[in-house]
Design a protein around this motif. Sequence first.
Motif, PDB file in Angstrom:
ATOM      1  N   UNK A 243      -5.039 -52.910  -0.279  1.00  0.00           N
ATOM      2  CA  UNK A 243      -5.684 -53.980  -1.005  1.00  0.00           C
ATOM      3  C   UNK A 243      -5.896 -53.642  -2.471  1.00  0.00           C
ATOM      4  N   UNK A 244      -6.275 -54.658  -3.239  1.00  0.00           N
ATOM      5  CA  UNK A 244      -6.584 -54.443  -4.627  1.00  0.00           C
ATOM      6  C   UNK A 244      -7.788 -53.537  -4.826  1.00  0.00           C
ATOM      7  N   UNK A 245      -8.598 -53.386  -3.760  1.00  0.00           N
ATOM      8  CA  UNK A 245      -9.744 -52.487  -3.798  1.00  0.00           C
ATOM      9  C   UNK A 245      -9.363 -51.038  -3.519  1.00  0.00           C
ATOM     10  N   UNK A 246      -8.071 -50.793  -3.288  1.00  0.00           N
ATOM     11  CA  UNK A 246      -7.591 -49.443  -3.030  1.00  0.00           C
ATOM     12  C   UNK A 246      -7.732 -48.986  -1.598  1.00  0.00           C
ATOM     13  N   UNK A 259      -9.473 -48.432   6.015  1.00  0.00           N
ATOM     14  CA  UNK A 259      -9.859 -47.032   5.906  1.00  0.00           C
ATOM     15  C   UNK A 259      -9.817 -46.638   4.435  1.00  0.00           C
ATOM     16  N   UNK A 260     -10.805 -45.885   4.033  1.00  0.00           N
ATOM     17  CA  UNK A 260     -10.849 -45.339   2.681  1.00  0.00           C
ATOM     18  C   UNK A 260     -10.033 -44.055   2.676  1.00  0.00           C
ATOM     19  N   UNK A 261      -8.950 -44.042   1.933  1.00  0.00           N
ATOM     20  CA  UNK A 261      -8.041 -42.887   1.962  1.00  0.00           C
ATOM     21  C   UNK A 261      -8.697 -41.637   1.389  1.00  0.00           C
ATOM     22  N   UNK A 262      -9.670 -41.795   0.518  1.00  0.00           N
ATOM     23  CA  UNK A 262     -10.320 -40.636  -0.093  1.00  0.00           C
ATOM     24  C   UNK A 262     -11.323 -39.977   0.849  1.00  0.00           C
ATOM     25  N   UNK A 263     -12.028 -40.801   1.637  1.00  0.00           N
ATOM     26  CA  UNK A 263     -13.085 -40.277   2.503  1.00  0.00           C
ATOM     27  C   UNK A 263     -12.725 -40.249   3.977  1.00  0.00           C
ATOM     28  N   UNK A 264     -11.705 -41.039   4.365  1.00  0.00           N
ATOM     29  CA  UNK A 264     -11.338 -41.138   5.774  1.00  0.00           C
ATOM     30  C   UNK A 264     -12.231 -42.048   6.583  1.00  0.00           C
ATOM     31  N   UNK A 265     -13.180 -42.720   5.923  1.00  0.00           N
ATOM     32  CA  UNK A 265     -14.118 -43.597   6.630  1.00  0.00           C
ATOM     33  C   UNK A 265     -13.428 -44.916   6.974  1.00  0.00           C
ATOM     34  N   UNK A 266     -13.494 -45.293   8.261  1.00  0.00           N
ATOM     35  CA  UNK A 266     -12.935 -46.546   8.741  1.00  0.00           C
ATOM     36  C   UNK A 266     -14.046 -47.565   8.931  1.00  0.00           C
ATOM     37  N   UNK A 267     -13.673 -48.848   8.855  1.00  0.00           N
ATOM     38  CA  UNK A 267     -14.627 -49.903   9.172  1.00  0.00           C
ATOM     39  C   UNK A 267     -13.906 -51.120   9.704  1.00  0.00           C
ATOM     40  N   UNK A 268     -14.625 -51.902  10.490  1.00  0.00           N
ATOM     41  CA  UNK A 268     -14.121 -53.163  11.033  1.00  0.00           C
ATOM     42  C   UNK A 268     -14.186 -54.225   9.941  1.00  0.00           C
ATOM     43  N   UNK A 269     -13.126 -55.012   9.797  1.00  0.00           N
ATOM     44  CA  UNK A 269     -13.104 -56.114   8.835  1.00  0.00           C
ATOM     45  C   UNK A 269     -13.358 -57.431   9.545  1.00  0.00           C
ATOM     46  N   UNK A 270     -12.515 -57.764  10.519  1.00  0.00           N
ATOM     47  CA  UNK A 270     -12.661 -59.014  11.254  1.00  0.00           C
ATOM     48  C   UNK A 270     -11.714 -59.010  12.441  1.00  0.00           C
ATOM     49  N   UNK A 271     -11.892 -59.950  13.350  1.00  0.00           N
ATOM     50  CA  UNK A 271     -10.905 -60.266  14.371  1.00  0.00           C
ATOM     51  C   UNK A 271     -10.248 -61.587  13.995  1.00  0.00           C
ATOM     52  N   UNK A 272      -8.947 -61.694  14.216  1.00  0.00           N
ATOM     53  CA  UNK A 272      -8.220 -62.945  13.972  1.00  0.00           C
ATOM     54  C   UNK A 272      -8.009 -63.619  15.315  1.00  0.00           C
TER      55      UNK A 272
END
Length: 307
Positions: A243-246, A259-272
């Motif tokens: 994404x544009x947010x990196x 996932x944040x590539x710098x920290x490795x932290x994952x998070x849920x965005x949404x279900x489609x």
Amino acid sequence: MTRSRTATRLPLDRPARVLNRPARLLARRGRALGVALALGALLASGATMTLAAPAVAATGDVKCPSTDCVRIAPAAGSPVAVAPDNAGAVYLAYSGGDLLRLDLATGALDTVTTGLGNLRGVAVADGNAYITSFDGTLQQVTLATGSRRTLAAGLPALFGVARFGTTTYATDTSGEIIAVPDGGTARVVTTGLGFSYGLAFDKAGLAYTADMGIGRILQTNVATGTTRVLAGEAYEPTSISVGGDGLVYFQVGDEVKRVNAATGVQSHVTDIVGINSFSFSLATSGDAYTTGSGDDGLWRIAGLTSR
């Protein structure tokens, strides 16, 4: 490098036909890890399957159709890959060899060119489309004229494709990233990536792939060939975008994660929910473009990265 193969077409093609697209075998989180390997075999064999019924939306889900998820091309058929150009159009590649352009302002769907082969991936950059095929061919299409030229041939079956700088990169069925510099010859950048249908780059030139077989999100330095695992998943990740947010976005069943590539932290965005979405492509605006099953068309999910 030359390798012989029999290229089998998937039963996917451009609009005005009844279509079935390889997609998820079972609904949502009940799918086994082995589905990824089965999908790889189906991509090669051309077999079809019955899609599971969409799940029921929960709070926070993206429901299709809704104001958040709009079908923008009802007659788009089932493209194998879509790519926004971030300038008012989305390009759709079909396994029958067609490349189409959807004008987002008018809804007009026009043919750029045909006869490109057994297509698998498309990326758009600098007025060109870069096309991969199951036949092991990488092509460049000039979008203004529809003229094409072959950048590389005789490769393993190709899937994901992306541009960075003056080089085109592609993933193949051998678990490799292949680099084809402008005016140069194809070379293998790295191996051991498993089966990745997509490929994306961040602004620093690091490549990201989603290994559907083992369930890993991988980061590769294409200059050195070194790879590290950013995330592991219990179910096969099918889509990969930056994404544009990196942040790195991917799809696991009906769920979109980041996932944040710098920290490795994952998070849920949404279900489609409401459509059988297999993968998506991100625009710089944060909107995502995805396809439903059969002749369900092309859908735009507004502001996916801001959720």
